[in-house]
Each structure stands twice: as structure tokens, then as C-alpha cells.
Design a protein around this motif. Sequence first.
Motif, PDB file in Angstrom:
ATOM      1  N   PRO A 144       0.835  -1.204   0.000  1.00 30.67           N
ATOM      2  CA  PRO A 144       0.000   0.000   0.000  1.00 30.67           C
ATOM      3  C   PRO A 144       0.877   1.264   0.000  1.00 30.67           C
ATOM      4  O   PRO A 144       1.903   1.316   0.688  1.00 30.67           O
ATOM      5  CB  PRO A 144      -0.800  -0.111   1.294  1.00 30.67           C
ATOM      6  CG  PRO A 144      -0.850  -1.585   1.574  1.00 30.67           C
ATOM      7  CD  PRO A 144       0.474  -2.118   1.083  1.00 30.67           C
ATOM      8  N   LEU A 145       0.479   2.252  -0.779  1.00 30.68           N
ATOM      9  CA  LEU A 145       1.262   3.476  -0.937  1.00 30.68           C
ATOM     10  C   LEU A 145       1.566   4.131   0.397  1.00 30.68           C
ATOM     11  O   LEU A 145       2.697   4.574   0.620  1.00 30.68           O
ATOM     12  CB  LEU A 145       0.533   4.467  -1.856  1.00 30.68           C
ATOM     13  CG  LEU A 145       1.235   5.799  -2.086  1.00 30.68           C
ATOM     14  CD1 LEU A 145       2.585   5.601  -2.765  1.00 30.68           C
ATOM     15  CD2 LEU A 145       0.355   6.731  -2.914  1.00 30.68           C
ATOM     16  N   HIS A 146       0.602   4.179   1.316  1.00 29.60           N
ATOM     17  CA  HIS A 146       0.853   4.853   2.597  1.00 29.60           C
ATOM     18  C   HIS A 146       1.955   4.160   3.379  1.00 29.60           C
ATOM     19  O   HIS A 146       2.809   4.815   3.977  1.00 29.60           O
ATOM     20  CB  HIS A 146      -0.442   4.983   3.423  1.00 29.60           C
ATOM     21  CG  HIS A 146      -0.966   3.701   3.965  1.00 29.60           C
ATOM     22  ND1 HIS A 146      -1.742   2.841   3.218  1.00 29.60           N
ATOM     23  CD2 HIS A 146      -0.807   3.112   5.172  1.00 29.60           C
ATOM     24  CE1 HIS A 146      -2.047   1.780   3.939  1.00 29.60           C
ATOM     25  NE2 HIS A 146      -1.490   1.925   5.138  1.00 29.60           N
ATOM     26  N   ARG A 147       1.990   2.833   3.359  1.00 28.95           N
ATOM     27  CA  ARG A 147       3.057   2.097   4.061  1.00 28.95           C
ATOM     28  C   ARG A 147       4.402   2.298   3.377  1.00 28.95           C
ATOM     29  O   ARG A 147       5.433   2.462   4.029  1.00 28.95           O
ATOM     30  CB  ARG A 147       2.717   0.606   4.131  1.00 28.95           C
ATOM     31  CG  ARG A 147       1.703   0.307   5.218  1.00 28.95           C
ATOM     32  CD  ARG A 147       1.491  -1.166   5.515  1.00 28.95           C
ATOM     33  NE  ARG A 147       2.605  -2.041   5.228  1.00 28.95           N
ATOM     34  CZ  ARG A 147       2.475  -3.230   4.618  1.00 28.95           C
ATOM     35  NH1 ARG A 147       1.285  -3.656   4.243  1.00 28.95           N
ATOM     36  NH2 ARG A 147       3.525  -3.984   4.400  1.00 28.95           N
ATOM     37  N   TYR A 148       4.382   2.264   2.050  1.00 29.60           N
ATOM     38  CA  TYR A 148       5.622   2.452   1.285  1.00 29.60           C
ATOM     39  C   TYR A 148       6.216   3.832   1.568  1.00 29.60           C
ATOM     40  O   TYR A 148       7.410   3.968   1.834  1.00 29.60           O
ATOM     41  CB  TYR A 148       5.333   2.288  -0.212  1.00 29.60           C
ATOM     42  CG  TYR A 148       6.577   2.359  -1.069  1.00 29.60           C
ATOM     43  CD1 TYR A 148       7.364   1.231  -1.273  1.00 29.60           C
ATOM     44  CD2 TYR A 148       6.964   3.557  -1.655  1.00 29.60           C
ATOM     45  CE1 TYR A 148       8.499   1.287  -2.056  1.00 29.60           C
ATOM     46  CE2 TYR A 148       8.107   3.626  -2.429  1.00 29.60           C
ATOM     47  CZ  TYR A 148       8.868   2.484  -2.628  1.00 29.60           C
ATOM     48  OH  TYR A 148      10.011   2.555  -3.393  1.00 29.60           O
ATOM     49  N   LEU A 149       5.371   4.864   1.526  1.00 31.81           N
ATOM     50  CA  LEU A 149       5.852   6.225   1.797  1.00 31.81           C
ATOM     51  C   LEU A 149       6.368   6.347   3.219  1.00 31.81           C
ATOM     52  O   LEU A 149       7.435   6.939   3.445  1.00 31.81           O
ATOM     53  CB  LEU A 149       4.750   7.252   1.536  1.00 31.81           C
ATOM     54  CG  LEU A 149       4.412   7.527   0.075  1.00 31.81           C
ATOM     55  CD1 LEU A 149       3.213   8.461  -0.014  1.00 31.81           C
ATOM     56  CD2 LEU A 149       5.595   8.093  -0.681  1.00 31.81           C
ATOM     57  N   ASP A 150       5.643   5.808   4.197  1.00 31.53           N
ATOM     58  CA  ASP A 150       6.104   5.870   5.592  1.00 31.53           C
ATOM     59  C   ASP A 150       7.491   5.263   5.735  1.00 31.53           C
ATOM     60  O   ASP A 150       8.383   5.828   6.359  1.00 31.53           O
ATOM     61  CB  ASP A 150       5.132   5.137   6.526  1.00 31.53           C
ATOM     62  CG  ASP A 150       3.823   5.881   6.733  1.00 31.53           C
ATOM     63  OD1 ASP A 150       3.746   7.077   6.375  1.00 31.53           O
ATOM     64  OD2 ASP A 150       2.873   5.260   7.256  1.00 31.53           O
ATOM     65  N   GLU A 151       7.683   4.083   5.137  1.00 31.74           N
ATOM     66  CA  GLU A 151       8.961   3.373   5.246  1.00 31.74           C
ATOM     67  C   GLU A 151      10.084   4.148   4.560  1.00 31.74           C
ATOM     68  O   GLU A 151      11.160   4.339   5.117  1.00 31.74           O
ATOM     69  CB  GLU A 151       8.805   1.989   4.623  1.00 31.74           C
ATOM     70  CG  GLU A 151      10.057   1.142   4.683  1.00 31.74           C
ATOM     71  CD  GLU A 151       9.820  -0.221   4.052  1.00 31.74           C
ATOM     72  OE1 GLU A 151      10.482  -0.515   3.043  1.00 31.74           O
ATOM     73  OE2 GLU A 151       8.973  -0.973   4.573  1.00 31.74           O
ATOM     74  N   ARG A 152       9.839   4.613   3.335  1.00 30.40           N
ATOM     75  CA  ARG A 152      10.874   5.296   2.563  1.00 30.40           C
ATOM     76  C   ARG A 152      11.209   6.675   3.124  1.00 30.40           C
ATOM     77  O   ARG A 152      12.361   7.093   3.109  1.00 30.40           O
ATOM     78  CB  ARG A 152      10.458   5.402   1.093  1.00 30.40           C
ATOM     79  CG  ARG A 152      10.545   4.085   0.373  1.00 30.40           C
ATOM     80  CD  ARG A 152      11.963   3.598   0.444  1.00 30.40           C
ATOM     81  NE  ARG A 152      12.127   2.308  -0.137  1.00 30.40           N
ATOM     82  CZ  ARG A 152      13.270   1.864  -0.626  1.00 30.40           C
ATOM     83  NH1 ARG A 152      14.344   2.630  -0.599  1.00 30.40           N
ATOM     84  NH2 ARG A 152      13.357   0.664  -1.116  1.00 30.40           N
ATOM     85  N   VAL A 153      10.208   7.381   3.606  1.00 29.53           N
ATOM     86  CA  VAL A 153      10.460   8.684   4.228  1.00 29.53           C
ATOM     87  C   VAL A 153      11.319   8.493   5.473  1.00 29.53           C
ATOM     88  O   VAL A 153      12.294   9.214   5.690  1.00 29.53           O
ATOM     89  CB  VAL A 153       9.134   9.409   4.553  1.00 29.53           C
ATOM     90  CG1 VAL A 153       9.358  10.587   5.488  1.00 29.53           C
ATOM     91  CG2 VAL A 153       8.457   9.874   3.262  1.00 29.53           C
TER      92      VAL A 153
END
Length: 164
Positions: A144-153
Motif C-alpha cells: 500500500p502506498l501509505h506504508r511504502y511512503l512511511d517506510e521510505r520517508v
Amino acid sequence: MSATPDELLTGARRALIDAPKEALGEIVVPRRILGIARAPKIIARGTAWHLGVLLLTDDALLATGEIVRSRHDAPRGYTAESQRHRSELAAAAYRGGFSEGTPVHLGWSPLELNAPTAESASSILALVDGVISVRWNPRGGWMPLHRYLDERVDLLINPPGGAT
């Protein structure tokens, strides 16, 4: 209530405000002068936060392409054509004004965040079970995009020891 894609990106931008950005570039072949060809160069086209397979700019979301480090052109002997090509790109970035060692993203492409569908599975963004998701590897699964962004940020703000 879950966040909209635009809200997710706005939150990521807010969190990354002090994080380093990387250069976006585009290959340009200069006009011939008196019929003589000039070497291509890579010119600056902005900056973005590098988040794995995504590049986040101040106003867009992009898919990554190729990444090179600017380097002064020097004669080198290569056995692989791919090495020669990367060396030529690194020299083109240097000719375009990027300082030595600067990472430059090439071949990036805009992503339409508000229109992914289940049929867009060949892309890095798709709607999976009603949730916008990212595929970080062509053979990998969807996140999911929200999890991906949280992890990468988090990785960009707090790189693991030895990664900087």
C-alpha cells in the motif's frame, strides 16, 4: 477515514522538508556548429526526494529511471558496452554543469496517482483491493502506498548506520 493520495504526498513532503533532494536531468544533444557534432550533455530539470522506485517533487510524483553520478570525462577502457554507456552518461552530466559526484536521475516519468486501476499492474502503481499500491520490484508484490511512503520517508530522514 483513510487519507487521499494527495494528502499522503503532502504529508510526505512536509516530513521531508529538511531532507536532501537529488537532481533530475535530461539528456540534450546540442546543435551542430559548422556541421560539427557536439557531445551530449545532461541539463538540470529540477530536484526530487528519492524514495526507492518513486521520486517526489514539490508538485509531482515520478517513477525513477536510471541514476548516474556526474564525473569528469576521462579515457577508460571497458570490456562491457553498458559500462561505456554509463561512463558517457556520467561525463554528459558533468558537461551539463553537475559537480563531480552528484547523483542525477534520468529517464524518470510522471505517474498519475489519481487514476491507477487494477489493469495498470504493469506499472509501479495500481489499485489493489481498492488501495493504491506500489510495486517496488517487477517480480515483487504490492505494498500500500501509505506504508511504502512511511517506510521510505523514514529511511531518508533516518538512514541506517553507515549509509550516509
